[in-house]
Design a protein around this motif. Sequence first.
Motif, short mmCIF file in Angstrom:
data_model
loop_
_atom_site.label_atom_id
_atom_site.label_comp_id
_atom_site.label_asym_id
_atom_site.label_seq_id
_atom_site.Cartn_x
_atom_site.Cartn_y
_atom_site.Cartn_z
N GLN A 98 0.89 -1.10 0.03
CA GLN A 98 0.06 -0.08 -0.06
C GLN A 98 0.79 1.31 0.05
N PRO A 99 0.51 2.35 -0.60
CA PRO A 99 1.07 3.47 -0.55
C PRO A 99 1.71 4.16 0.36
N SER A 100 0.79 3.96 1.74
CA SER A 100 1.02 4.83 2.63
C SER A 100 2.36 4.12 3.52
N ILE A 101 3.10 3.09 2.96
CA ILE A 101 4.25 2.69 3.48
C ILE A 101 5.25 4.20 3.48
N TRP B 13 -6.17 -3.81 -11.74
CA TRP B 13 -5.37 -3.51 -12.75
C TRP B 13 -3.86 -3.99 -12.42
N SER B 14 -3.85 -4.81 -11.47
CA SER B 14 -2.65 -5.56 -11.03
C SER B 14 -2.03 -6.47 -12.18
N VAL B 15 -3.15 -7.12 -12.97
CA VAL B 15 -2.83 -7.94 -13.94
C VAL B 15 -2.25 -7.37 -15.00
N HIS B 16 -2.33 -5.97 -15.25
CA HIS B 16 -1.68 -5.47 -16.33
C HIS B 16 -0.35 -4.95 -15.76
N GLY B 17 0.17 -5.16 -14.39
CA GLY B 17 1.34 -4.45 -14.10
C GLY B 17 1.01 -3.44 -12.83
N SER C 14 2.65 -0.52 -12.31
CA SER C 14 2.57 0.82 -12.97
C SER C 14 1.26 1.15 -13.62
N GLN C 15 0.60 0.33 -14.38
CA GLN C 15 -0.70 0.57 -14.80
C GLN C 15 -1.74 0.93 -13.45
N ARG C 16 -1.65 0.15 -12.35
CA ARG C 16 -2.42 0.26 -11.16
C ARG C 16 -2.15 1.65 -10.66
N PHE C 17 -1.00 2.10 -10.64
CA PHE C 17 -0.61 3.40 -9.92
C PHE C 17 -0.89 4.69 -10.90
N ILE C 18 -0.99 4.34 -11.92
CA ILE C 18 -1.61 5.68 -12.95
C ILE C 18 -2.96 5.68 -12.64
N ARG C 19 -3.77 4.68 -12.55
CA ARG C 19 -4.90 4.82 -12.14
C ARG C 19 -5.52 5.44 -10.88
N VAL C 20 -4.65 5.20 -9.94
CA VAL C 20 -4.40 5.76 -8.46
C VAL C 20 -4.12 7.24 -8.81
N GLY D 240 2.06 13.57 -15.14
CA GLY D 240 1.11 12.92 -15.81
C GLY D 240 1.82 11.56 -15.92
N VAL D 241 1.51 10.73 -16.97
CA VAL D 241 1.45 9.34 -17.06
C VAL D 241 3.13 8.91 -16.90
N ARG D 242 3.86 10.04 -17.50
CA ARG D 242 5.23 9.52 -17.61
C ARG D 242 5.96 9.43 -16.43
N ARG D 243 5.52 10.28 -15.52
CA ARG D 243 5.92 10.28 -13.94
C ARG D 243 5.24 9.29 -13.33
N TRP D 244 3.78 9.28 -13.13
CA TRP D 244 3.25 8.29 -12.47
C TRP D 244 3.65 6.68 -12.55
N ARG D 245 4.07 6.38 -13.91
CA ARG D 245 4.39 4.99 -14.00
C ARG D 245 5.73 4.60 -13.23
#
Length: 269
Positions: free
Chosen positions: A185-188, A224-228, A230-236, A250-255
């Motif tokens: 989880q991101p709150s780490i 979205w974990s099945v897509h990796g 990074s894709q999950r975090f982009i949606r977050v 944007g996406v370039r940094r989020w990934r």
Amino acid sequence: MPVGTVTRGTTNTNRLRRVDRWIAVQPQLRRASDPLVVDLGYGASGVTAFELATRLRRARPDVEVLGLEIDPARVRTATAQLEALRAGRSAFPPDLDVSFALGGFEVPTPEGRRPAVIRAFNVLRQYDEAEVAAAWGRLTSRIAPDGLVVEGTCDELGRVASWVGLGASGPATFTLSLRLTALEQPSIVAERLPKALIHRNVPGERVHELLTALDRAWRVHAPWSVHGPSQRFIRVARTLRDEGWPVRDGVRRWRLGELTVDWDAVAPR
């Protein structure tokens, strides 16, 4: 006399890669008339300054890195490492424009030059929260008018990091950067918040609200974990932006597992 207190000085190779790659894309570096960058409190080894120069000169071939330490013994160690680098006995390019000197929060520079960027990482973490504002004030008073101070902390391997980006007028942004592989989880990142925020991760504080929103969105987008990851975090990141959080970039940094918001969104109440 250098201003500050000698801290543990822990240094690991590649530990600061996340913040380095963030600095490399910032306009304060890319557009600087004098691309002097200060690595403040580099620790027991000069390796972080060598890594910083190597990474930043891909964006600014004329970048110059000055490593400052308050401990004279650490300056001697880094200077010896620099001599080995110049002699070709190092993994780093021998022509890196790097130097080392004694200094603290007063940030002494050759001929009084004002740095385009000051990176102070894992330094204030060992100070009291009440000392942060004064340290920030000293650092921002030393940068160029359109310069940048990057103050933050990370874990020992550089997999979890967060930092504040400050301009001459004070804090402007807050960034967290996470290794997404096997992230629960991101709150780490709560364990590695900058000193100004680490004691504020409690109900009623903005940074707590941000981390709560991140964890909630991370759970929602678990499919979205099945897509990796990074894709999950982009949606977050998109979800937080849709919820009204002032998410930048944007996406370039989020990934990369990186998220930047306006400082006002997390500033202590």
